[in-house]
Scaffold this motif. Structure first.
Motif, PDB file in Angstrom:
ATOM      1  N   ASN A   1       9.841   8.386   1.625  1.00 57.60           N
ATOM      2  CA  ASN A   1      10.515   9.554   1.066  1.00 57.60           C
ATOM      3  C   ASN A   1       9.848  10.821   1.588  1.00 57.60           C
ATOM      4  O   ASN A   1       8.643  10.825   1.863  1.00 57.60           O
ATOM      5  N   VAL A   2      10.626  11.873   1.723  1.00 58.59           N
ATOM      6  CA  VAL A   2      10.090  13.168   2.125  1.00 58.59           C
ATOM      7  C   VAL A   2      10.700  14.249   1.250  1.00 58.59           C
ATOM      8  O   VAL A   2      11.764  14.068   0.655  1.00 58.59           O
ATOM      9  N   VAL A   3      10.005  15.381   1.165  1.00 55.95           N
ATOM     10  CA  VAL A   3      10.502  16.537   0.419  1.00 55.95           C
ATOM     11  C   VAL A   3      10.142  17.787   1.212  1.00 55.95           C
ATOM     12  O   VAL A   3       9.089  17.856   1.847  1.00 55.95           O
ATOM     13  N   ARG A   4      11.024  18.764   1.198  1.00 56.86           N
ATOM     14  CA  ARG A   4      10.798  19.992   1.954  1.00 56.86           C
ATOM     15  C   ARG A   4       9.919  20.953   1.154  1.00 56.86           C
ATOM     16  O   ARG A   4      10.108  21.135  -0.050  1.00 56.86           O
ATOM     17  N   VAL A   5       8.957  21.548   1.831  1.00 59.18           N
ATOM     18  CA  VAL A   5       8.081  22.563   1.244  1.00 59.18           C
ATOM     19  C   VAL A   5       8.066  23.767   2.186  1.00 59.18           C
ATOM     20  O   VAL A   5       8.597  23.719   3.302  1.00 59.18           O
ATOM     21  N   ASP A   6       7.411  24.854   1.761  1.00 62.82           N
ATOM     22  CA  ASP A   6       7.333  26.023   2.643  1.00 62.82           C
ATOM     23  C   ASP A   6       6.036  26.783   2.406  1.00 62.82           C
ATOM     24  O   ASP A   6       5.158  26.351   1.654  1.00 62.82           O
ATOM     25  N   HIS A   7       5.948  27.965   3.000  1.00 64.74           N
ATOM     26  CA  HIS A   7       4.724  28.754   2.987  1.00 64.74           C
ATOM     27  C   HIS A   7       4.317  29.216   1.592  1.00 64.74           C
ATOM     28  O   HIS A   7       3.156  29.561   1.351  1.00 64.74           O
ATOM     29  N   SER A   8       5.267  29.240   0.665  1.00 61.36           N
ATOM     30  CA  SER A   8       4.960  29.739  -0.675  1.00 61.36           C
ATOM     31  C   SER A   8       4.219  28.724  -1.541  1.00 61.36           C
ATOM     32  O   SER A   8       3.661  29.086  -2.583  1.00 61.36           O
ATOM     33  N   ASN A   9       4.210  27.455  -1.122  1.00 64.24           N
ATOM     34  CA  ASN A   9       3.540  26.425  -1.918  1.00 64.24           C
ATOM     35  C   ASN A   9       2.028  26.468  -1.719  1.00 64.24           C
ATOM     36  O   ASN A   9       1.541  26.472  -0.596  1.00 64.24           O
ATOM     37  N   THR A  10       1.310  26.519  -2.816  1.00 69.24           N
ATOM     38  CA  THR A  10      -0.153  26.501  -2.760  1.00 69.24           C
ATOM     39  C   THR A  10      -0.630  25.074  -2.502  1.00 69.24           C
ATOM     40  O   THR A  10       0.135  24.110  -2.665  1.00 69.24           O
ATOM     41  N   PRO A  11      -1.904  24.919  -2.090  1.00 69.68           N
ATOM     42  CA  PRO A  11      -2.432  23.553  -1.926  1.00 69.68           C
ATOM     43  C   PRO A  11      -2.290  22.708  -3.189  1.00 69.68           C
ATOM     44  O   PRO A  11      -1.965  21.521  -3.107  1.00 69.68           O
ATOM     45  N   ALA A  12      -2.515  23.310  -4.358  1.00 77.18           N
ATOM     46  CA  ALA A  12      -2.377  22.564  -5.615  1.00 77.18           C
ATOM     47  C   ALA A  12      -0.935  22.112  -5.832  1.00 77.18           C
ATOM     48  O   ALA A  12      -0.688  20.990  -6.315  1.00 77.18           O
TER      49      ALA A  12
ATOM     50  N   LYS B   1       6.118  21.711   6.809  1.00 76.18           N
ATOM     51  CA  LYS B   1       7.412  21.939   6.161  1.00 76.18           C
ATOM     52  C   LYS B   1       7.947  20.703   5.442  1.00 76.18           C
ATOM     53  O   LYS B   1       8.846  20.815   4.616  1.00 76.18           O
ATOM     54  N   LEU B   2       7.454  19.518   5.780  1.00 77.58           N
ATOM     55  CA  LEU B   2       7.866  18.290   5.124  1.00 77.58           C
ATOM     56  C   LEU B   2       6.635  17.486   4.739  1.00 77.58           C
ATOM     57  O   LEU B   2       5.729  17.316   5.558  1.00 77.58           O
ATOM     58  N   ILE B   3       6.593  17.020   3.514  1.00 79.29           N
ATOM     59  CA  ILE B   3       5.560  16.071   3.108  1.00 79.29           C
ATOM     60  C   ILE B   3       6.247  14.905   2.421  1.00 79.29           C
ATOM     61  O   ILE B   3       7.389  15.010   1.976  1.00 79.29           O
ATOM     62  N   GLY B   4       5.562  13.794   2.357  1.00 85.23           N
ATOM     63  CA  GLY B   4       6.200  12.632   1.759  1.00 85.23           C
ATOM     64  C   GLY B   4       5.240  11.484   1.600  1.00 85.23           C
ATOM     65  O   GLY B   4       4.018  11.672   1.520  1.00 85.23           O
ATOM     66  N   ALA B   5       5.790  10.265   1.543  1.00 86.30           N
ATOM     67  CA  ALA B   5       4.974   9.084   1.312  1.00 86.30           C
ATOM     68  C   ALA B   5       5.631   7.879   1.945  1.00 86.30           C
ATOM     69  O   ALA B   5       6.861   7.826   2.112  1.00 86.30           O
TER      70      ALA B   5
ATOM     71  N   ASN C   1       0.840  -1.192   0.000  1.00 88.09           N
ATOM     72  CA  ASN C   1       0.000   0.000   0.000  1.00 88.09           C
ATOM     73  C   ASN C   1       0.882   1.251   0.000  1.00 88.09           C
ATOM     74  O   ASN C   1       2.039   1.215   0.435  1.00 88.09           O
ATOM     75  N   ILE C   2       0.315   2.354  -0.476  1.00 85.17           N
ATOM     76  CA  ILE C   2       1.011   3.646  -0.465  1.00 85.17           C
ATOM     77  C   ILE C   2       0.095   4.676   0.170  1.00 85.17           C
ATOM     78  O   ILE C   2      -1.110   4.684  -0.081  1.00 85.17           O
ATOM     79  N   HIS C   3       0.642   5.527   1.016  1.00 84.16           N
ATOM     80  CA  HIS C   3      -0.151   6.636   1.558  1.00 84.16           C
ATOM     81  C   HIS C   3       0.760   7.822   1.851  1.00 84.16           C
ATOM     82  O   HIS C   3       1.977   7.672   2.002  1.00 84.16           O
ATOM     83  N   HIS C   4       0.156   8.979   1.916  1.00 84.19           N
ATOM     84  CA  HIS C   4       0.921  10.186   2.204  1.00 84.19           C
ATOM     85  C   HIS C   4       1.397  10.158   3.657  1.00 84.19           C
ATOM     86  O   HIS C   4       0.802   9.517   4.512  1.00 84.19           O
TER      87      HIS C   4
ATOM     88  N   GLN D   1       1.999  13.852  -4.830  1.00 88.88           N
ATOM     89  CA  GLN D   1       1.736  12.761  -5.762  1.00 88.88           C
ATOM     90  C   GLN D   1       3.019  12.247  -6.404  1.00 88.88           C
ATOM     91  O   GLN D   1       3.156  11.040  -6.644  1.00 88.88           O
ATOM     92  N   ASP D   2       3.959  13.146  -6.669  1.00 84.35           N
ATOM     93  CA  ASP D   2       5.256  12.709  -7.188  1.00 84.35           C
ATOM     94  C   ASP D   2       5.960  11.800  -6.184  1.00 84.35           C
ATOM     95  O   ASP D   2       6.541  10.771  -6.552  1.00 84.35           O
ATOM     96  N   GLU D   3       5.916  12.189  -4.908  1.00 88.26           N
ATOM     97  CA  GLU D   3       6.562  11.379  -3.874  1.00 88.26           C
ATOM     98  C   GLU D   3       5.868  10.032  -3.719  1.00 88.26           C
ATOM     99  O   GLU D   3       6.518   9.004  -3.510  1.00 88.26           O
ATOM    100  N   GLU D   4       4.538  10.015  -3.809  1.00 93.06           N
ATOM    101  CA  GLU D   4       3.799   8.757  -3.709  1.00 93.06           C
ATOM    102  C   GLU D   4       4.183   7.827  -4.854  1.00 93.06           C
ATOM    103  O   GLU D   4       4.435   6.631  -4.639  1.00 93.06           O
ATOM    104  N   SER D   5       4.227   8.357  -6.072  1.00 92.91           N
ATOM    105  CA  SER D   5       4.576   7.537  -7.230  1.00 92.91           C
ATOM    106  C   SER D   5       5.991   6.982  -7.111  1.00 92.91           C
ATOM    107  O   SER D   5       6.229   5.789  -7.363  1.00 92.91           O
ATOM    108  N   LEU D   6       6.930   7.843  -6.741  1.00 91.49           N
ATOM    109  CA  LEU D   6       8.325   7.433  -6.583  1.00 91.49           C
ATOM    110  C   LEU D   6       8.465   6.349  -5.527  1.00 91.49           C
ATOM    111  O   LEU D   6       9.147   5.330  -5.728  1.00 91.49           O
ATOM    112  N   THR D   7       7.828   6.560  -4.385  1.00 87.16           N
ATOM    113  CA  THR D   7       7.961   5.640  -3.255  1.00 87.16           C
ATOM    114  C   THR D   7       7.327   4.290  -3.553  1.00 87.16           C
ATOM    115  O   THR D   7       7.916   3.236  -3.272  1.00 87.16           O
ATOM    116  N   LEU D   8       6.148   4.306  -4.139  1.00 83.07           N
ATOM    117  CA  LEU D   8       5.482   3.047  -4.483  1.00 83.07           C
ATOM    118  C   LEU D   8       6.276   2.293  -5.543  1.00 83.07           C
ATOM    119  O   LEU D   8       6.460   1.075  -5.453  1.00 83.07           O
TER     120      LEU D   8
END
Length: 277
Positions: free
Chosen positions: A229-240, A207-211, A183-186, A247-254
């Motif tokens: 896997n995790v990737v760093r994000v910040d306040h400038s990133n929109t929800p989209a 500040k960190l999201i991943g899968a 299984n894969i999840h965020h 989704q990129d991290e989910e695909s890579l990790t799975l």
């Protein structure tokens, strides 16, 4: 390719290597691990030999019986028969099918099953048979899971991939697929649940999201972890943008978890995994 698990004791590597030499085999890759926690020994070998699989197995069998090996012998690069389960999200399914078509993932996908029809155009694009069956209640869920079991048996499935399949599997199906369902999840901190987790993450300034890719068990999202896997994000990133990054991290990790499984690089040690990269 030989993989095995057994109680740790002296002489295992010497005996296995001797059996391979007796079959005129040459070891081209060798990895091993001794678990101090469980007292078990893990090993993965790749062997070049003119001997047939049966001939090689015959030389290994006495060693396997003497050292109580739980072992498997397979051909390097043989595509693993894989059933993909999906819902509406396309990114993980598309990545697996693209990598398989490109020869980058040693899997053979005879069927995709889903509880929605959204993935049908994608399956048709890749030429993979597709079945959808709505799951709106207990009876429909039981019927879908019966269909999964039938598909596993009909197509000689070795691996079931929950590629964003948004249904909880019953304990019975989890037991049936033990050790062969991924299984894969965020992954977030804090752990956002429910609808729109990426919007929740944006609202909290994550500040960190991943899968996380893990084996499926009856304990929801608690199965042995295969890859993270995790990737760093910040306040400038929109929800989209967070959704796209996630989704990129989910695909890579799975994809990585499926590749390791298909290459027989994942061995279970209780509630954790041993990964021979």
């Amino acid at each position: 390719m030989l993989t095995f698990v057994c109680p740790d004791q002296p002489g295992i590597v010497h005996a296995v290597s001797g059996a391979i030499v007796a079959a005129a085999g040459n070891i081209t890759e060798s990895q091993q691990f001794s678990s101090a926690d469980t007292g078990r020994f893990f090993m993965r070998l790749q062997v070049q030999t003119a001997a047939s699989r049966d001939e090689l197995a015959a030389t290994i069998l006495p060693v396997a019986e003497h050292y109580d090996l739980d072992w498997a012998l397979d051909e390097v690069g043989r595509p693993i028969r894989t059933l993909i389960l999906g819902s509406t999200a396309q990114h993980c399914v598309n990545d697996l099918l693209f990598r398989q078509r490109a020869g980058q993932l040693p899997i053979d996908v005879p069927l995709i099953m889903a509880n929605h029809d959204n993935l049908r155009p994608l399956a048709e694009f890749y030429g993979v048979p597709f079945r959808s069956q709505a799951v709106t209640g207990a009876e429909q869920k039981a019927a879908f899971e019966r269909a999964v079991v039938e598909a596993v048996e009909e197509h000689d499935i070795e691996l079931v991939v929950l590629a964003r399949y948004m249904q909880i599997l019953s304990p019975e199906l989890c037991a049936f697929l033990e050790g062969r369902a991924i299984n894969i999840h965020h992954s977030f901190l804090p752990g956002f649940k429910g609808a729109n987790p990426y919007r929740q993450a944006h609202a909290r300034g994550v500040k960190l999201i991943g899968a996380t890719a893990h084996f499926v068990t009856s304990d929801l999202d608690e199965g042995p972890i295969i890859e993270q896997n995790v990737v760093r994000v910040d306040h400038s990133n929109t929800p989209a943008e967070l959704i796209a990054i996630g989704q990129d991290e989910e695909s890579l990790t799975l994809r990585q978890a499926v590749r390791w499984f298909a290459e027989h690089r994942v061995l279970l040690d209780g509630q954790r995994t041993i990964i021979f990269r």
